[in-house]
Design a protein around this motif. Structure first.
Motif, mmCIF file in Angstrom:
data_model
loop_
_atom_site.group_PDB
_atom_site.id
_atom_site.type_symbol
_atom_site.label_atom_id
_atom_site.label_comp_id
_atom_site.label_asym_id
_atom_site.label_seq_id
_atom_site.Cartn_x
_atom_site.Cartn_y
_atom_site.Cartn_z
ATOM 1 N N ASN A 73 0.827 -1.214 0.000
ATOM 2 C CA ASN A 73 0.000 0.000 0.000
ATOM 3 C C ASN A 73 0.857 1.258 0.000
ATOM 4 N N THR A 74 2.135 1.130 0.312
ATOM 5 C CA THR A 74 3.077 2.247 0.228
ATOM 6 C C THR A 74 4.411 1.727 -0.285
ATOM 7 N N VAL A 75 5.035 2.505 -1.166
ATOM 8 C CA VAL A 75 6.351 2.169 -1.710
ATOM 9 C C VAL A 75 7.184 3.442 -1.718
ATOM 10 N N ALA A 76 8.413 3.354 -1.218
ATOM 11 C CA ALA A 76 9.287 4.526 -1.145
ATOM 12 C C ALA A 76 10.538 4.321 -1.985
ATOM 13 N N PHE A 77 10.976 5.414 -2.613
ATOM 14 C CA PHE A 77 12.237 5.455 -3.344
ATOM 15 C C PHE A 77 13.094 6.527 -2.678
ATOM 16 N N VAL A 78 14.272 6.138 -2.203
ATOM 17 C CA VAL A 78 15.151 7.056 -1.485
ATOM 18 C C VAL A 78 16.536 6.997 -2.103
ATOM 19 N N GLY A 79 17.328 8.029 -1.831
ATOM 20 C CA GLY A 79 18.681 8.060 -2.360
ATOM 21 C C GLY A 79 19.218 9.475 -2.384
ATOM 22 N N LYS A 80 20.459 9.607 -2.827
ATOM 23 C CA LYS A 80 21.078 10.915 -2.933
ATOM 24 C C LYS A 80 20.383 11.757 -3.996
ATOM 25 N N ASN A 81 20.706 13.045 -4.016
ATOM 26 C CA ASN A 81 20.286 13.884 -5.123
ATOM 27 C C ASN A 81 20.897 13.354 -6.416
ATOM 28 N N ALA A 82 20.116 13.422 -7.493
ATOM 29 C CA ALA A 82 20.572 12.990 -8.822
ATOM 30 C C ALA A 82 20.873 11.491 -8.880
ATOM 31 N N SER A 83 20.274 10.711 -7.979
ATOM 32 C CA SER A 83 20.525 9.267 -7.984
ATOM 33 C C SER A 83 19.506 8.500 -8.820
ATOM 34 N N GLY A 84 18.429 9.163 -9.258
ATOM 35 C CA GLY A 84 17.468 8.480 -10.118
ATOM 36 C C GLY A 84 16.106 8.236 -9.513
ATOM 37 N N LYS A 85 15.807 8.868 -8.379
ATOM 38 C CA LYS A 85 14.498 8.659 -7.748
ATOM 39 C C LYS A 85 13.360 9.111 -8.668
ATOM 40 N N THR A 86 13.538 10.288 -9.259
ATOM 41 C CA THR A 86 12.507 10.796 -10.161
ATOM 42 C C THR A 86 12.354 9.901 -11.377
ATOM 43 N N THR A 87 13.448 9.379 -11.868
ATOM 44 C CA THR A 87 13.400 8.464 -13.016
ATOM 45 C C THR A 87 12.524 7.256 -12.706
ATOM 46 N N ALA A 88 12.641 6.730 -11.485
ATOM 47 C CA ALA A 88 11.858 5.549 -11.105
ATOM 48 C C ALA A 88 10.365 5.844 -11.125
ATOM 49 N N VAL A 89 9.963 6.980 -10.540
ATOM 50 C CA VAL A 89 8.525 7.267 -10.500
ATOM 51 C C VAL A 89 8.001 7.709 -11.866
ATOM 52 N N GLU A 90 8.865 8.294 -12.687
ATOM 53 C CA GLU A 90 8.440 8.617 -14.057
ATOM 54 C C GLU A 90 8.206 7.351 -14.866
ATOM 55 N N LEU A 91 8.993 6.324 -14.605
ATOM 56 C CA LEU A 91 8.759 5.040 -15.265
ATOM 57 C C LEU A 91 7.412 4.463 -14.847
ATOM 58 N N LEU A 92 7.098 4.546 -13.569
ATOM 59 C CA LEU A 92 5.787 4.082 -13.099
ATOM 60 C C LEU A 92 4.667 4.883 -13.760
ATOM 61 N N ASP A 93 4.853 6.188 -13.849
ATOM 62 C CA ASP A 93 3.847 7.036 -14.504
ATOM 63 C C ASP A 93 3.670 6.632 -15.960
ATOM 64 N N CYS A 94 4.751 6.304 -16.640
ATOM 65 C CA CYS A 94 4.678 5.844 -18.025
ATOM 66 C C CYS A 94 3.831 4.575 -18.127
ATOM 67 N N ILE A 99 4.011 10.345 -6.127
ATOM 68 C CA ILE A 99 4.461 11.678 -5.730
ATOM 69 C C ILE A 99 5.984 11.739 -5.773
ATOM 70 N N ASP A 100 6.500 12.717 -6.502
ATOM 71 C CA ASP A 100 7.940 12.960 -6.504
ATOM 72 C C ASP A 100 8.257 13.993 -5.426
ATOM 73 N N GLU A 101 9.132 13.633 -4.498
ATOM 74 C CA GLU A 101 9.514 14.472 -3.361
ATOM 75 C C GLU A 101 8.292 14.807 -2.504
ATOM 76 N N ILE A 102 7.828 13.827 -1.806
ATOM 77 C CA ILE A 102 6.603 13.948 -1.012
ATOM 78 C C ILE A 102 6.711 15.034 0.048
ATOM 79 N N GLU A 103 7.918 15.331 0.495
ATOM 80 C CA GLU A 103 8.092 16.303 1.569
ATOM 81 C C GLU A 103 8.215 17.739 1.068
#
Length: 372
Positions: free
Chosen positions: A48-69, A269-273
């Motif tokens: 029911n919840t999935v988190a993607f964490v990591g450094k800046n520019a590590s690809g977190k946004t890429t992961a959620v954009e793939l899901l959006d695709c 959600i990209d950058e939920i905080e």
């Protein structure tokens, strides 16, 4: 319909066979089944919840954009108006629908016209009946049979249409940039489309600004705002500037979350905080873990820099750590790291157990240069 797994190649800067798996992997306790998982068929559990964490520019946004695709294909049968290139992208998508497991394969190319949309090539779709006895072999390729003679469609339309039949919101994607002047147009469109009551909207507004006593849409670009007992008509641009960016983004995001929870589609959600107090983030996550609130099996999939919110997760297999070494890749906290379950996840992040810490040496180099 539930997305179970995607494997992609040539998507943005991802490594080949970049995979996101949404089926639970580790042991499932009764507590997990109550607070962490959805059972979409007998013995088949997704998060029911999935988190993607990591450094800046590590690809977190890429992961959620793939899901959006993927959700665009499964919901609209199209991929259009995205910020990334489509050429040569390959997608291997597995999803569940009405007692069946489907595997869909396609290659994407850019449309030859000036329109920003993808063309589907080399498409194949396979299916098999789901059985509880085979819950551990959902991805076994030997059981799938290809669906043939489906018919023809325009080249910008996926053959997933022949399975799912009807366009439907499967997920909403909320990026980190915000929607600017169009925010409140989107807000009131969501209220209409997803039948969200004015009472729910009023509660959401009061979370972010208690001074707003009323907000109504007058026409496409103007709104009636009751603020501190003063009523005025303002344009959408004026409204965005009048209210704080956190209030504007928060009202829209929480409205999207209300729609997701009521209708049962997923929220990405990209950058939920971003712009939010940590308590608001924690409460949003808790909504998706509460089956009294989340009765329709929606999922919240998000990126974050707040490692503390991961302490709300009982499990580890629904946390993905993004990394970038020439290409972006993901590691799963459960599968790729031997971390004791009783330890706080935030402490593990802060002690750099996942190699995600900020480069301290570079920070000190900057400090020394500023002191010169």
């Amino acid at each position: 319909m539930k997305l179970l797994r995607v494997v992609a190649s040539y998507f943005k800067n991802c490594r080949d066979n970049f995979m996101i798996d949404l089926i639970s992997k580790s042991k499932r306790t009764s507590e997990d089944k109550e607070y962490e998982l959805h059972e979409i068929d007998e013995g088949l559990y997704v998060y029911n919840t999935v988190a993607f964490v990591g450094k800046n520019a590590s690809g977190k946004t890429t992961a959620v954009e793939l899901l959006d695709c993927c959700y665009s294909i499964l919901g609209e049968f199209r991929v259009e108006n995205k910020t990334y290139q489509y050429d040569h992208v390959t997608l291997d998508i597995i999803f569940y629908h009405e007692g069946m497991i489907y595997r869909y394969f396609t290659k994407l190319e850019a449309d030859a016209s000036l329109e920003n949309k993808a063309v589907f090539t080399d498409q194949h779709i396979f299916q098999k009946k789901y059985y509880k006895s085979r819950s551990k072999s959902v991805y076994d390729e030997r059981d799938f049979k290809e669906m043939e003679d489906l018919g023809s469609l325009p080249e910008d339309t996926s053959i997933v249409f022949f399975v799912l039949k009807k366009k439907q919101t499967r997920a909403l994607y909320f990026d980190s940039e915000g929607k600017g002047a169009s925010t409140y147009q989107l807000l009131f469109k969501a209220l209409r489309n997803y039948k969200i009551s004015t009472e729910v909207l009023a509660d959401i507004i009061h979370i972010f600004d208690e001074n707003i006593c009323g907000l109504q849409m007058v026409d496409d670009n103007n709104y009636k705002l009751l603020y501190k007992a003063e009523q005025k008509i303002v344009s959408d641009t004026e409204l965005v500037h009048l209210l704080s960016s956190g209030t504007t983004k928060g009202i829209l995001l929480y409205t999207m979350a209300a729609a997701s929870l009521q209708m049962g589609f997923d929220l990405i959600i990209d950058e939920i905080e971003n712009h939010f107090h940590k308590t608001l983030v924690e409460n949003l996550i808790s909504f998706y873990k509460d089956k009294m609130v989340n009765r329709n099996k929606a999922a919240l999939l998000f990126t974050t820099h707040y490692c503390e919110v991961l302490d709300l997760f009982n499990r580890r297999d629904n946390i993905w750590i993004s990394k970038s070494k020439e290409k972006v890749y993901l590691e799963n906290m459960y599968e790729n790291f031997d971390i004791r379950t009783e330890l706080l996840k935030s402490n593990q992040f802060n002690s750099n157990a996942f190699d995600t810490a900020v480069n301290y040496e570079e920070l000190m180099n900057l400090k020394r240069k500023l002191m010169e």
